[in-house]
Design a protein around this motif. Structure first.
Motif, mmCIF file in Angstrom:
data_model
loop_
_atom_site.group_PDB
_atom_site.id
_atom_site.type_symbol
_atom_site.label_atom_id
_atom_site.label_comp_id
_atom_site.label_asym_id
_atom_site.label_seq_id
_atom_site.Cartn_x
_atom_site.Cartn_y
_atom_site.Cartn_z
ATOM 1 N N PRO A 97 61.912 -0.067 67.836
ATOM 2 C CA PRO A 97 62.135 0.534 66.584
ATOM 3 C C PRO A 97 60.532 0.582 66.113
ATOM 4 O O PRO A 97 59.524 -0.343 66.538
ATOM 5 N N ASN A 98 59.981 1.768 65.826
ATOM 6 C CA ASN A 98 58.377 1.899 65.377
ATOM 7 C C ASN A 98 58.429 2.693 64.216
ATOM 8 O O ASN A 98 58.607 3.949 64.233
ATOM 9 N N PRO A 99 57.938 2.054 63.176
ATOM 10 C CA PRO A 99 57.518 0.827 63.106
ATOM 11 C C PRO A 99 58.750 -0.163 62.989
ATOM 12 O O PRO A 99 59.707 0.365 62.835
ATOM 13 N N LEU A 100 58.536 -1.403 63.301
ATOM 14 C CA LEU A 100 59.564 -2.380 63.138
ATOM 15 C C LEU A 100 59.613 -2.597 61.790
ATOM 16 O O LEU A 100 58.804 -2.712 60.878
ATOM 17 N N ASN A 101 61.074 -2.882 61.331
ATOM 18 C CA ASN A 101 61.560 -3.113 60.242
ATOM 19 C C ASN A 101 61.420 -4.755 59.913
ATOM 20 O O ASN A 101 62.446 -5.436 60.351
ATOM 21 N N THR A 102 60.443 -5.331 59.478
ATOM 22 C CA THR A 102 60.025 -6.702 59.316
ATOM 23 C C THR A 102 60.352 -7.234 57.881
ATOM 24 O O THR A 102 60.045 -6.414 56.978
ATOM 25 N N SER A 103 60.718 -8.445 58.074
ATOM 26 C CA SER A 103 60.916 -9.144 56.567
ATOM 27 C C SER A 103 59.892 -9.490 55.967
ATOM 28 O O SER A 103 58.687 -10.321 56.806
ATOM 29 N N ASN B 174 53.291 -1.760 64.645
ATOM 30 C CA ASN B 174 53.101 -2.761 63.557
ATOM 31 C C ASN B 174 53.553 -4.152 64.103
ATOM 32 O O ASN B 174 54.147 -4.823 63.231
ATOM 33 N N GLN C 210 52.795 -7.465 62.434
ATOM 34 C CA GLN C 210 53.488 -7.893 61.248
ATOM 35 C C GLN C 210 54.524 -8.930 61.559
ATOM 36 O O GLN C 210 54.989 -9.434 60.503
#
Length: 252
Positions: free
Chosen positions: A20-26, A48, A51
């Protein structure tokens, strides 16, 4: 990524597709180790990636990733192991990597990186392992290792003690048995010569025989060296992974 996840290891599987670009980070992410090596992932490294905090170990090696190393890679201030080897990455080595002051292992071998080695890498005081082979990097013109504490091959040579001719003096000889001693010495010298000759021949055969076999059967040589390289890589990766896990559990 969930905030409760601290270790994610899905290496040596058959994962495909793009990251995934960008990453779906918490915002509450607490990931220490991300191991995605030896899969079939493709596409660029997420822009990202920085992150993911507080990441100590990041391995994306042995995939089909392309594009450039993200510019924000230098924002990963806790990173100790960065392994992006055996991909199709292009571009230059980001100078921002010099900001990863805790970096212990940097492996970028077997990509298509070009350009020079950034001066900022001189800031990596903790760096112990650096792999850059099989890229298209410019030749290294200057290597300054002064004012360090290097040991091993750069140390003092071993002290050799040699016996002079007088040290083998056995004193006066009795004329009655002088002939027998001379014959014994000649016999021992003959045996010593044959011993050293046989050792030298055995050593030469041991070196040349595999070379001749691999020269005749190039496919055998390629398979052998691929096996040795793969074994060495797996062992080194296991050691790095174990060391990082110990650090992570000590931190948690």
């Amino acid at each position: 990524m969930s905030g409760n996840l601290s270790i994610l290891d899905v290496s040596s599987n058959h994962l495909k597709g793009h990251l995934p670009n960008p990453l779906n980070t918490s915002p509450n992410a607490n990931l220490f180790l991300l191991e995605l090596s030896n899969n079939q992932l493709s596409g660029p490294i997420p822009s990202n990636i920085d992150q993911i905090m507080p990441l100590y170990f990041l391995s994306l090696s042995g995939n089909q990733l392309n594009g450039q190393i993200p510019a924000l890679i230098g924002e990963m201030n806790n990173l100790e192991v960065l392994d992006l080897s055996r991909n199709n990455l292009t571009g230059s080595i980001r100078s921002s990597i010099g900001n990863c002051l805790t970096l212990y292992v940097l492996d970028l071998q077997n990509n298509n990186l070009f350009g020079g080695i950034p001066r900022s890498m001189g800031q990596l005081r903790e760096l112990r392992t650096l792999h850059l082979v099989n890229n298209r990097l410019s030749l290294l013109e200057t290597l300054d290792l002064s004012n360090n504490r290097l040991t091993g091959l750069c140390g003092d040579p071993p002290t050799l003690k040699c016996l002079d001719a007088d040290s083998n003096n056995w004193g006066s000889r009795d004329d009655s048995d002088g002939g027998r001693k001379d014959e014994a010495d000649d016999g021992n010298g003959f045996i010593d010569k044959w011993f050293y000759l046989s050792v030298g021949l055995g050593f030469a055969v041991g070196l040349l025989l595999p070379y001749l076999i691999f020269a005749i059967k190039r496919s055998w040589g390629g398979a052998y060296f691929a096996f040795v390289d793969g074994t060495a890589y797996r062992l080194s990766t296991r050691k790095m992974r174990a060391a990082t896990r110990r650090r992570i559990w000590g931190t948690c």
